[in-house]
Design a protein around this motif. Structure first.
Motif, PDB file in Angstrom:
ATOM      1  N   SER A   8     -40.845  10.385   8.519  1.00  0.00           N
ATOM      2  CA  SER A   8     -40.323  10.703   7.188  1.00  0.00           C
ATOM      3  C   SER A   8     -38.974  10.051   6.938  1.00  0.00           C
ATOM      4  O   SER A   8     -38.604   9.788   5.787  1.00  0.00           O
ATOM      5  N   LEU A   9     -38.230   9.762   8.010  1.00  0.00           N
ATOM      6  CA  LEU A   9     -36.931   9.103   7.851  1.00  0.00           C
ATOM      7  C   LEU A   9     -37.103   7.636   7.497  1.00  0.00           C
ATOM      8  O   LEU A   9     -36.547   7.158   6.507  1.00  0.00           O
ATOM      9  N   PHE A  10     -37.889   6.895   8.287  1.00  0.00           N
ATOM     10  CA  PHE A  10     -37.932   5.459   8.005  1.00  0.00           C
ATOM     11  C   PHE A  10     -38.707   5.149   6.726  1.00  0.00           C
ATOM     12  O   PHE A  10     -38.434   4.145   6.071  1.00  0.00           O
ATOM     13  N   THR A  11     -39.653   6.007   6.319  1.00  0.00           N
ATOM     14  CA  THR A  11     -40.339   5.753   5.045  1.00  0.00           C
ATOM     15  C   THR A  11     -39.432   6.017   3.850  1.00  0.00           C
ATOM     16  O   THR A  11     -39.704   5.542   2.745  1.00  0.00           O
ATOM     17  N   SER A  12     -38.343   6.749   4.071  1.00  0.00           N
ATOM     18  CA  SER A  12     -37.421   7.053   2.972  1.00  0.00           C
ATOM     19  C   SER A  12     -36.291   6.037   2.851  1.00  0.00           C
ATOM     20  O   SER A  12     -35.506   6.112   1.896  1.00  0.00           O
ATOM     21  N   LEU A  13     -36.185   5.099   3.789  1.00  0.00           N
ATOM     22  CA  LEU A  13     -35.095   4.123   3.738  1.00  0.00           C
ATOM     23  C   LEU A  13     -35.233   3.227   2.511  1.00  0.00           C
ATOM     24  O   LEU A  13     -36.326   2.778   2.171  1.00  0.00           O
TER      25      LEU A  13
END
Length: 326
Positions: free
Chosen positions: A87-92
């Motif tokens: 969920s972190l890297f898809t939100s970058l």
């Protein structure tokens, strides 16, 4: 005495490791020793890696001529992200400021390494910052609104501080006539979130409250309540957001009534607008505007509908400014 000194020297040498640790302490774990950190800006992100660069760019990294890329971007590293929570890297989002904890970097340009941890960093120059209702960089909200209304892909990062002073990051992205918001509250030490939440919305609306506050909200959202507040700022702060204004132009029917770069005249007009009496146009019967007043700023143009008596409309608000143009 000589024998005693020699004995002390031998004992001292025997208690130091090859890594410089004294008294037989174990050296730091090698994987921890190899960890480094890079703080920079996201230049590109896909399903397997993120490109982080030292300097924030106004254009795509791939568009820079190869002979100028290092001068403009500075240090650059591709980080593999297989060990980063999904969920972190898809939100970058491109352009946002982050810190990457990583392993050894392969010698190339851009370099290559593996990300161990990624955290967001506050960008004092480019984030819209809400410190308990006190906003910084409202011009970023204006740029986001203008581009989305022109149906241009754009993004905005809002940082909102909790009561305890921890940041919560909101990544707003506009694409294909809809809005996606990624909410990262993982740095809130008093919260319980360990993942980045995603909310989809359809509309971006604004209105003037009875307290002369301009409220900006995302509507038709798929979260509880169906809306998400973006900003709630005093009219005088947001109607002319802070930036360098180089020129003011007033036109009526393609005729230029005013075109000035005079600092005194610019300041006079800006103050008249900020101090004008306000009324929502929703409660008024209005004739069509007779012209346009444009504040030409360094980062964005601010446009008002203009009436001959010197009054204006912007953000669905009638401003009785009484601007006199001779």
């Amino acid at each position: 005495m000589l024998s005693g000194l020699l004995l002390l020297f031998i004992v001292a040498c025997g208690t130091a490791s090859n890594d410089g640790n004294v008294n037989g302490e174990k050296p730091t774990n090698q994987s921890e020793k190899d960890q480094n950190q890079m703080t920079g800006y996201v230049a590109n992100v896909d399903d397997s890696q993120v490109l982080v660069i030292e300097n924030r760019l106004d254009q795509s990294f791939d568009e820079i001529p190869i002979e100028e890329v290092y001068e403009q971007a500075g240090n650059a590293i591709y980080f593999s992200i297989e060990d980063i929570e999904e969920s972190l890297f898809t939100s970058l989002t491109e352009g946002e400021k982050i810190t990457v904890t990583h392993g050894t970097v392969a010698e190339s340009y851009p370099g290559q390494s593996a990300a161990i941890e990624i955290s967001r960093e506050i960008d004092e120059q480019n984030d819209l910052i809400d410190m308990h209702g006190d906003y910084s960089n409202l011009i970023q909200l204006e740029i986001f609104r203008q581009k989305s209304e022109k149906d241009e892909n754009t993004n905005l990062r809002l940082v909102r501080y909790t009561t305890e002073g921890d940041p919560i990051f909101y990544n707003l992205q506009y694409e294909n006539d809809s809005y996606q918001v990624y909410i990262d509250a993982t740095q809130d030490e008093f919260g319980v979130e360990d993942r980045v939440k995603e909310v989809g919305c359809q509309l971006f609306e604004y209105y003037l409250t009875e307290e002369k506050i301009l409220s900006f909200d995302l509507q038709n959202c798929d979260n509880e309540g169906g809306q998400l507040q973006v900003a709630n700022a005093p009219f005088a702060d947001i109607i002319i957001p802070e930036q360098v204004y180089q020129r003011i132009v007033v036109k009526m029917n393609d005729k230029v009534l005013l075109d000035t770069t005079d600092e005194t005249k610019k300041a006079e007009i800006i103050n008249q607008i900020k101090e004008g009496q306000l009324q929502s146009v929703m409660s008024m019967s209005m004739i069509a505007p007779e012209g346009v007043l444009v504040l030409m700023g360094k980062m964005a143009e601010i446009r008002f509908d203009y009436y001959l008596e010197g009054n204006l409309i912007r953000y669905n608000t009638y401003i009785n400014a009484g601007i006199k143009i001779e």
